[in-house]
Every structure is written in C-alpha cells, then in structure tokens.
Design a protein around this motif. Sequence first.
Motif, mmCIF file in Angstrom:
data_model
loop_
_atom_site.group_PDB
_atom_site.id
_atom_site.type_symbol
_atom_site.label_atom_id
_atom_site.label_comp_id
_atom_site.label_asym_id
_atom_site.label_seq_id
_atom_site.Cartn_x
_atom_site.Cartn_y
_atom_site.Cartn_z
ATOM 1 N N GLN A 245 -3.312 26.291 10.246
ATOM 2 C CA GLN A 245 -3.023 24.924 9.766
ATOM 3 C C GLN A 245 -4.124 24.565 8.770
ATOM 4 O O GLN A 245 -5.105 23.906 9.132
ATOM 5 C CB GLN A 245 -3.013 23.935 10.944
ATOM 6 N N PRO A 246 -3.999 24.982 7.502
ATOM 7 C CA PRO A 246 -5.110 24.779 6.554
ATOM 8 C C PRO A 246 -5.123 23.420 5.860
ATOM 9 O O PRO A 246 -5.824 23.252 4.854
ATOM 10 C CB PRO A 246 -4.878 25.908 5.539
ATOM 11 N N GLU A 247 -4.410 22.425 6.405
ATOM 12 C CA GLU A 247 -4.262 21.156 5.674
ATOM 13 C C GLU A 247 -5.576 20.460 5.377
ATOM 14 O O GLU A 247 -5.689 19.782 4.348
ATOM 15 C CB GLU A 247 -3.355 20.194 6.469
ATOM 16 N N VAL A 248 -6.591 20.572 6.263
ATOM 17 C CA VAL A 248 -7.840 19.834 5.977
ATOM 18 C C VAL A 248 -8.542 20.370 4.726
ATOM 19 O O VAL A 248 -9.390 19.688 4.153
ATOM 20 C CB VAL A 248 -8.823 19.767 7.184
ATOM 21 N N ASN A 249 -8.175 21.576 4.281
ATOM 22 C CA ASN A 249 -8.670 22.056 2.967
ATOM 23 C C ASN A 249 -8.134 21.193 1.829
ATOM 24 O O ASN A 249 -8.667 21.212 0.722
ATOM 25 C CB ASN A 249 -8.164 23.482 2.681
ATOM 26 N N LEU A 250 -7.034 20.492 2.111
ATOM 27 C CA LEU A 250 -6.352 19.709 1.069
ATOM 28 C C LEU A 250 -6.574 18.213 1.252
ATOM 29 O O LEU A 250 -5.971 17.395 0.553
ATOM 30 C CB LEU A 250 -4.836 19.988 1.124
ATOM 31 N N GLY B 252 -8.492 17.814 -3.059
ATOM 32 C CA GLY B 252 -8.092 19.026 -2.323
ATOM 33 C C GLY B 252 -6.907 19.709 -2.986
ATOM 34 O O GLY B 252 -6.893 20.936 -3.154
ATOM 35 N N MET B 253 -5.915 18.927 -3.375
ATOM 36 C CA MET B 253 -4.712 19.529 -3.985
ATOM 37 C C MET B 253 -5.001 20.030 -5.402
ATOM 38 O O MET B 253 -4.530 21.090 -5.802
ATOM 39 C CB MET B 253 -3.544 18.535 -3.957
ATOM 40 N N GLN B 254 -5.805 19.268 -6.160
ATOM 41 C CA GLN B 254 -6.171 19.727 -7.509
ATOM 42 C C GLN B 254 -6.944 21.053 -7.406
ATOM 43 O O GLN B 254 -6.709 21.977 -8.180
ATOM 44 C CB GLN B 254 -7.047 18.688 -8.236
ATOM 45 N N ALA B 255 -7.873 21.114 -6.440
ATOM 46 C CA ALA B 255 -8.683 22.331 -6.283
ATOM 47 C C ALA B 255 -7.788 23.521 -5.955
ATOM 48 O O ALA B 255 -7.971 24.609 -6.518
ATOM 49 C CB ALA B 255 -9.733 22.124 -5.187
ATOM 50 N N PHE B 256 -6.801 23.321 -5.068
ATOM 51 C CA PHE B 256 -5.882 24.430 -4.756
ATOM 52 C C PHE B 256 -5.168 24.895 -6.028
ATOM 53 O O PHE B 256 -5.106 26.089 -6.323
ATOM 54 C CB PHE B 256 -4.852 24.016 -3.692
ATOM 55 N N MET B 257 -4.668 23.925 -6.789
ATOM 56 C CA MET B 257 -3.860 24.298 -7.958
ATOM 57 C C MET B 257 -4.717 24.942 -9.043
ATOM 58 O O MET B 257 -4.250 25.762 -9.802
ATOM 59 C CB MET B 257 -3.100 23.075 -8.479
ATOM 60 N N GLN B 258 -6.005 24.526 -9.090
ATOM 61 C CA GLN B 258 -6.908 25.120 -10.103
ATOM 62 C C GLN B 258 -7.635 26.352 -9.561
ATOM 63 O O GLN B 258 -8.548 26.866 -10.197
ATOM 64 C CB GLN B 258 -7.916 24.055 -10.567
ATOM 65 N N VAL C 181 -6.751 23.153 13.686
ATOM 66 C CA VAL C 181 -6.574 22.045 12.729
ATOM 67 C C VAL C 181 -7.907 21.663 12.079
ATOM 68 O O VAL C 181 -7.954 21.429 10.872
ATOM 69 C CB VAL C 181 -5.916 20.825 13.419
ATOM 70 N N TYR C 182 -9.016 21.624 12.836
ATOM 71 C CA TYR C 182 -10.299 21.187 12.250
ATOM 72 C C TYR C 182 -10.902 22.249 11.331
ATOM 73 O O TYR C 182 -11.573 21.912 10.358
ATOM 74 C CB TYR C 182 -11.354 20.895 13.322
ATOM 75 N N THR C 183 -10.726 23.548 11.692
ATOM 76 C CA THR C 183 -11.409 24.594 10.904
ATOM 77 C C THR C 183 -10.548 25.114 9.763
ATOM 78 O O THR C 183 -11.068 25.763 8.855
ATOM 79 C CB THR C 183 -11.773 25.827 11.767
ATOM 80 N N ALA C 184 -9.227 24.908 9.832
ATOM 81 C CA ALA C 184 -8.286 25.439 8.828
ATOM 82 C C ALA C 184 -8.294 26.961 8.807
ATOM 83 O O ALA C 184 -7.794 27.574 7.862
ATOM 84 C CB ALA C 184 -8.592 24.874 7.436
ATOM 85 N N GLU C 185 -8.854 27.574 9.867
ATOM 86 C CA GLU C 185 -8.993 29.030 9.903
ATOM 87 C C GLU C 185 -7.615 29.705 9.974
ATOM 88 O O GLU C 185 -6.728 29.223 10.701
ATOM 89 C CB GLU C 185 -9.798 29.361 11.172
ATOM 90 N N LEU C 186 -7.455 30.807 9.231
ATOM 91 C CA LEU C 186 -6.229 31.605 9.356
ATOM 92 C C LEU C 186 -6.492 32.682 10.403
ATOM 93 O O LEU C 186 -7.456 33.442 10.267
ATOM 94 C CB LEU C 186 -5.847 32.273 8.027
ATOM 95 N N ILE C 187 -5.666 32.747 11.424
ATOM 96 C CA ILE C 187 -5.904 33.731 12.483
ATOM 97 C C ILE C 187 -4.851 34.839 12.414
ATOM 98 O O ILE C 187 -3.757 34.651 11.879
ATOM 99 C CB ILE C 187 -5.929 33.078 13.894
ATOM 100 N N SER C 188 -5.217 35.992 12.983
ATOM 101 C CA SER C 188 -4.288 37.128 12.990
ATOM 102 C C SER C 188 -3.180 36.852 14.000
ATOM 103 O O SER C 188 -3.337 36.042 14.930
ATOM 104 C CB SER C 188 -5.039 38.400 13.388
ATOM 105 N N ALA C 189 -2.077 37.573 13.828
ATOM 106 C CA ALA C 189 -0.973 37.429 14.782
ATOM 107 C C ALA C 189 -1.428 37.863 16.171
ATOM 108 O O ALA C 189 -0.984 37.311 17.186
ATOM 109 C CB ALA C 189 0.222 38.257 14.315
ATOM 110 N N GLU C 190 -2.324 38.860 16.215
ATOM 111 C CA GLU C 190 -2.808 39.320 17.522
ATOM 112 C C GLU C 190 -3.563 38.190 18.246
ATOM 113 O O GLU C 190 -3.353 37.949 19.428
ATOM 114 C CB GLU C 190 -3.722 40.549 17.360
ATOM 115 N N GLU C 191 -4.433 37.500 17.500
ATOM 116 C CA GLU C 191 -5.155 36.381 18.119
ATOM 117 C C GLU C 191 -4.176 35.280 18.526
ATOM 118 O O GLU C 191 -4.292 34.702 19.614
ATOM 119 C CB GLU C 191 -6.217 35.826 17.153
#
Length: 263
Positions: A135-140, A248-254, A165-175
């Motif tokens: 859930q990477p939304e807090v990056n945005l 956050g959204m501008q940074a993603f797009m750039q 939700v707080y860390t926006a970490e992407l985890i593996s399917a195994e985790e």
Amino acid sequence: MAIIEEETVKVAQDGALVEITINRPKSLNALNADVLQGLLLALQKVSKNPEARVVILTGAGEKAFVAGADIHGMAQLGPRPIADYVELGQRAMRAIETLALPVIAAVNGYALGGGLELALACDIIVASKAAKLGQPEVNLGIIPGFGGTQRLIQRCGVGAARRLVYTAELISAEEAHGLGLVDKLCEPADVLAVSRNMGQLIAAKAPLAVQGAKQVIRRSQDDSLLAGLRAEVDMFLSLFATADREEGMQAFMQKREPRFVAK
Ligand code: CAA
C-alpha cells in the motif's frame, strides 16, 4: 474460453468459470474511471449469468495484477471529481465483495495501492511467487481509498495493516503468504492454472451452499467495515487537498523523490 468483451476490462467464460481481466498493461493495469465502470458492468452481467459459479479476476501482461489507482488521472482531478472517483472505486470493490459468487484474485505481478485493495475485496487471493504487494499511498501524500485500511485489518490484523500502510513497503508474495494476506502461492507461470483449478473445485460444490457461505462470512465483517469505509473516504479526500499530495503525485510523475512539508 469464449471472449465476450475486449476492452480495458475483458470478460471470458469457460462453463462455470468467468474470467475478468483488467487490460491496461502499458499502465500496469492502473484503475482509471473507465476500468472501474467496466468492472462494475462486468460484475452486473456475471450476476445475471445462470451458468456462472466462480469469477477469477486478474491483470493483463506479466508485470502487474494492478499497480493501483491511476495516478496520472487522479493528479488532474479537482475536489468534486476526486470524490466521485474514490466513491466509484469503493463501489466497485464492494460490488466484488457482495457479488453472490465467490471471486478469486489471480495476482500475477504487482498488486499495489488500489490493486491490493482490489485483491482484498476478493474472496481468495492466489499469487505468483514473483508478485509484490503493498500500500504505497503515503509516498503520494494520501492513504488507501478503496477500502485497504479496513480490509487489510480484517485479513491480516491491525499490526500488519499499520506496517504496510505507514511504511509503504512492497513485500514479496512469500511474506504476504506468511501474513495471511495471500492464500495460495504458486510459480509465476501457474497463477491462472492454479486459480482455475481452485475455481473448478468450488464450482463442483452445491452452488447455493457456497453462495450462502460467502454471504454469512461477509456478514461477520460488515458492521465494522461499513463505518470504516466511510471514514477512509473522508480522510482520503481531506489529504487529497494537501500540498504534500500535490508534491507526492508530481514526484511520481517526474520520477523523482518527493519533498514533503506536512502541509
Ligand atoms: N497509475 C498510473 N500509471 C502507472 C501506475 C499507476 N498507479 N503505476 C505505474 N504506472 C505507469 C508508469 O507511469 C509508467 O508509465 P510510462 O511508461 O508512461 O512512464 C508505466 O506504468 C510503467 O511503470 P514504471 O516505469 O514506473 O515501471 P517500474 O518497473 O519502474 O516500476 C512500479 C513499477 C514499482 C509498480 C511503479 O510503477 C510504481 O511505483 N507505481 C505506482 C504504485 C503506486 O503508488 N500505487 C498506488 C496508487 S494510489 C492508489 O492506489 C490510491 C487508492 O487507494 C485509491
């Protein structure tokens, strides 16, 4: 499989199994309003299909199930249209959850943000060992808006929900499997086959019993869920109005790191 529609949402049927594919691979199947409307329409048609017993939901291409709500589209929206969009997303997720038939998410790659929320609205999640979930939304500068804050808690507990939700970490399917977020892991090439086998197994059982089970299992979750979903939309919309969301959204797009100022 007979292909019924060929657009941003594809629907195909093989006897009792209906397969719905989100089909925007160049945007990693990001959920724009067209996809969400297409999904609602597809679910409406499935609900009137007397032969259908199980739905399988997946993403086109090898890279992503769904990489989230469409950031490029959202970045353009003012206050009223973003409220319409987030409510449309919530409606689509709820339509999966309240569909009489069971829905299996076949997670073939990234399931991020609204993409993980889509999987969470399904009954069972099958995932490729190569998939990444988060859930990477807090990056945005926002929070999950399609039910993720609530359905993550229900699936894997409040601790895991907070961390993701707080860390926006992407985890593996195994985790994710270890957390109870993914129900069945498989080799990347086997995601659809494993989902179809599971679908056939369910389709061979008494349909009214399976559908009755879905209904009462959902009933156990609904009371707290519905109030939480409303709170989530309200918080999402107030965060959408902040300078950090714009950044956050501008940074993603750039394709750069965001600089947040807590405003
Ligand atoms: N919305 C719109 N476009 C997206 C997208 C999204 N969520 N995710 C990826 N794309 C697009 C990219 O902009 C890129 O398009 P271009 O080729 O035109 O530049 C294309 O898909 C391929 O993506 P990348 O070049 O970024 O691919 P990568 O391999 O370098 O990275 C990724 C893959 C890690 C998934 C990365 O694309 C990414 O982080 N995506 C965004 C994930 C995200 O933040 N999701 C949450 C969205 S907000 C949300 O969902 C809110 C909600 O709850 C309602």
